[in-house]
Enzyme design. Structure first.
Site, PDB file in Angstrom:
ATOM      1  N   GLY A   1      79.524  40.966  52.293  1.00 43.50           N
ATOM      2  CA  GLY A   1      80.416  39.884  51.885  1.00 43.50           C
ATOM      3  C   GLY A   1      81.872  40.290  51.999  1.00 43.50           C
TER       4      GLY A   1
ATOM      5  N   ASN B   1      71.970  38.302  56.965  1.00 44.79           N
ATOM      6  CA  ASN B   1      71.484  37.604  55.785  1.00 44.79           C
ATOM      7  C   ASN B   1      70.793  38.648  54.915  1.00 44.79           C
ATOM      8  OD1 ASN B   1      70.220  36.107  53.831  1.00 44.79           O
ATOM      9  ND2 ASN B   1      68.935  34.926  55.241  1.00 44.79           N
TER      10      ASN B   1
ATOM     11  N   ASN C   1      78.643  43.464  47.547  1.00 46.60           N
ATOM     12  CA  ASN C   1      79.524  42.420  47.055  1.00 46.60           C
ATOM     13  C   ASN C   1      78.993  41.009  47.309  1.00 46.60           C
ATOM     14  OD1 ASN C   1      82.274  41.204  46.315  1.00 46.60           O
ATOM     15  ND2 ASN C   1      82.070  40.604  48.457  1.00 46.60           N
TER      16      ASN C   1
ATOM     17  N   SER D   1      79.476  41.191  37.136  1.00 53.17           N
ATOM     18  CA  SER D   1      80.322  40.094  36.667  1.00 53.17           C
ATOM     19  C   SER D   1      80.479  40.142  35.158  1.00 53.17           C
ATOM     20  CB  SER D   1      79.713  38.736  37.050  1.00 53.17           C
ATOM     21  OG  SER D   1      80.459  37.670  36.486  1.00 53.17           O
TER      22      SER D   1
ATOM     23  N   TYR E   1      72.959  32.867  37.705  1.00 50.69           N
ATOM     24  CA  TYR E   1      73.995  33.806  38.138  1.00 50.69           C
ATOM     25  C   TYR E   1      74.241  34.871  37.074  1.00 50.69           C
ATOM     26  CZ  TYR E   1      78.656  35.522  39.393  1.00 50.69           C
ATOM     27  OH  TYR E   1      79.725  36.321  39.699  1.00 50.69           O
ATOM     28  N   SER E   2      74.417  34.441  35.830  1.00 49.16           N
ATOM     29  CA  SER E   2      74.684  35.385  34.744  1.00 49.16           C
ATOM     30  C   SER E   2      73.537  36.380  34.582  1.00 49.16           C
ATOM     31  CB  SER E   2      74.898  34.621  33.434  1.00 49.16           C
ATOM     32  OG  SER E   2      75.977  33.715  33.545  1.00 49.16           O
ATOM     33  N   THR E   3      72.321  35.877  34.658  1.00 46.97           N
ATOM     34  CA  THR E   3      71.148  36.742  34.517  1.00 46.97           C
ATOM     35  C   THR E   3      71.064  37.753  35.653  1.00 46.97           C
ATOM     36  OG1 THR E   3      69.960  34.959  33.380  1.00 46.97           O
ATOM     37  CG2 THR E   3      68.632  36.745  34.313  1.00 46.97           C
TER      38      THR E   3
ATOM     39  N   LYS F   1      73.500  38.982  37.380  1.00 43.16           N
ATOM     40  CA  LYS F   1      74.547  39.993  37.263  1.00 43.16           C
ATOM     41  C   LYS F   1      74.265  40.974  36.125  1.00 43.16           C
ATOM     42  CE  LYS F   1      77.111  38.767  40.712  1.00 43.16           C
ATOM     43  NZ  LYS F   1      77.262  39.655  41.888  1.00 43.16           N
TER      44      LYS F   1
END
Length: 256
Positions: free
Chosen positions: A17, A68, A95, A147, A164-166, A168
Site C-alpha cells: 500500500g 492483491n 500498510n 490503528s 476494522y477495529s477488530t 487492527k
C-alpha cells in the site's frame, strides 16, 4: 553517531500500500535516509509512478509492483519479483488496509470477510513470505500498521467500523506474538497505531466529524503528512535495535 542511528543506506524496504497516503509517506522517509524502495498495491501503475518520484528525488532505486495481498499466489510472486530485482528485503512495512463503515447489526458477512482478509490475512501472507527470506539472512525489521481504533473503542457517531477495529487489534497482538517467536532469528516486529490522518479511508469521517475529532484530541489536531514518518524511521533503523514487540500510538494522545 546519532545520525548513524537513523541511516538506512544500502537497505531495502518493501512497503505494501505504498503508492499513496501513509504508505507513500513512510516510503519517502525511508528514501530520504538512503533506503531503496519497493512498493506494491493492487494499482501497479500508481506504485510505479510513486516509485519513479522517489528514485528521481532521492537518487535511490525504487520500483512499483501490483499485488492483491489477499491472494497467496500473488504474494509469493511479488516477493519473488522484489527479491529478484533487489536481492534482499531488510524492512517490511505491512500498510495495506481496508475498512467498511456500517452499524454492526447491518454489516454483511462479505464486508467483514474482506476487511479481515486484507488487514489480517494479507499481513500474515506477506510477513510469512518475506519472513522466510529474513530468517535465512538472520536479520530483518517488520513494521505493521495497526490503528488507534484497535486500542480504543470509538462511539458509533465517530467511527462505526467494528470489523476494522477488530482487525487492527488483532494486528497488535500478531505483532507481539510474532516478535516473541522470531526474536531468535534476529527479526524485530513492531507496530504503529496511527490516530486520525487524512487519507482515502478517513476522508468521509473527517469531512463530517473532523472539527469534533480535533476538539477531543489532547493536542487539538489530526496527523499531518510528516507525523508518522519519525516513528516509522525509528522502527526501521538501528535506533530501535533493542525494541521489539511494541505498539506505538501516533495519535496526538487520543488513546489516553
Amino acid at each position: 553517531m546519532i545520525n548513524g542511528l537513523f541511516n538506512l543506506e544500502n537497505k531495502v524496504a518493501f512497503i505494501t500500500g505504498g503508492g499513496k497516503g501513509l504508505g507513500f509517506q513512510i516510503a519517502e522517509a525511508f528514501a530520504s535516509a538512503g533506503c531503496h524502495i519497493a512498493i506494491c498495491s493492487r494499482k501497479r501503475e500508481t506504485c510505479q509512478e510513486s516509485a519513479g518520484k522517489l528514485a528521481d528525488k532521492y537518487n535511490i532505486k525504487a520500483m512499483g509492483y501490483g499485488c492483491n495481498i489477499q491472494s497467496e499466489d500473488e504474494v509469493k510472486t511479488v516477493v519473488e519479483q522484489v527479491l529478484g530485482d533487489f536481492g534482499q528485503v531488510d524492512i517490511l512495512v505491512n500498510n495495506s488496509g481496508a475498512t467498511w463503515g456500517a452499524a454492526f447489526e447491518e454489516m454483511p458477512l462479505e464486508a467483514w470477510q474482506k476487511v479481515m482478509n486484507v488487514n489480517l490475512t494479507g499481513t500474515f501472507l506477506m510477513t510469512r513470505e518475506v519472513g522466510k527470506h529474513m530468517i535465512t539472512r538472520r536479520t530483518g525489521k517488520i513494521i505493521n500498521i495497526g490503528s488507534a481504533a484497535g486500542v480504543k473503542a470509538e462511539p458509533p457517531e465517530v467511527l462505526n467500523a467494528v470489523g476494522y477495529s477488530t482487525s487492527k487489534a488483532a494486528i497488535h497482538h500478531f505483532t507481539r506474538d510474532l516478535a516473541r517467536k522470531w526474536a531468535q532469528h534476529n527479526i524485530y516486529v513492531n507496530a504503529i497505531a496511527p490516530g486520525f490522518f487524512p487519507s482515502d479511508m478517513t476522508k468521509h469521517v473527517l469531512s463530517k466529524k473532523g472539527e469534533e475529532i480535533k476538539q477531543h484530541n489532547p493536542l487539538g489536531r489530526i496527523g499531518d503528512d510528516h507525523a508518522l514518518q519519525g516513528a516509522a524511521l525509528f522502527f526501521a533503523s538501528p535506533a530501535s535495535d533493542f525494541v521489539t514487540g511494541q505498539v506505538l500510538s501516533v495519535d496526538g494522545g487520543s488513546t489516553l
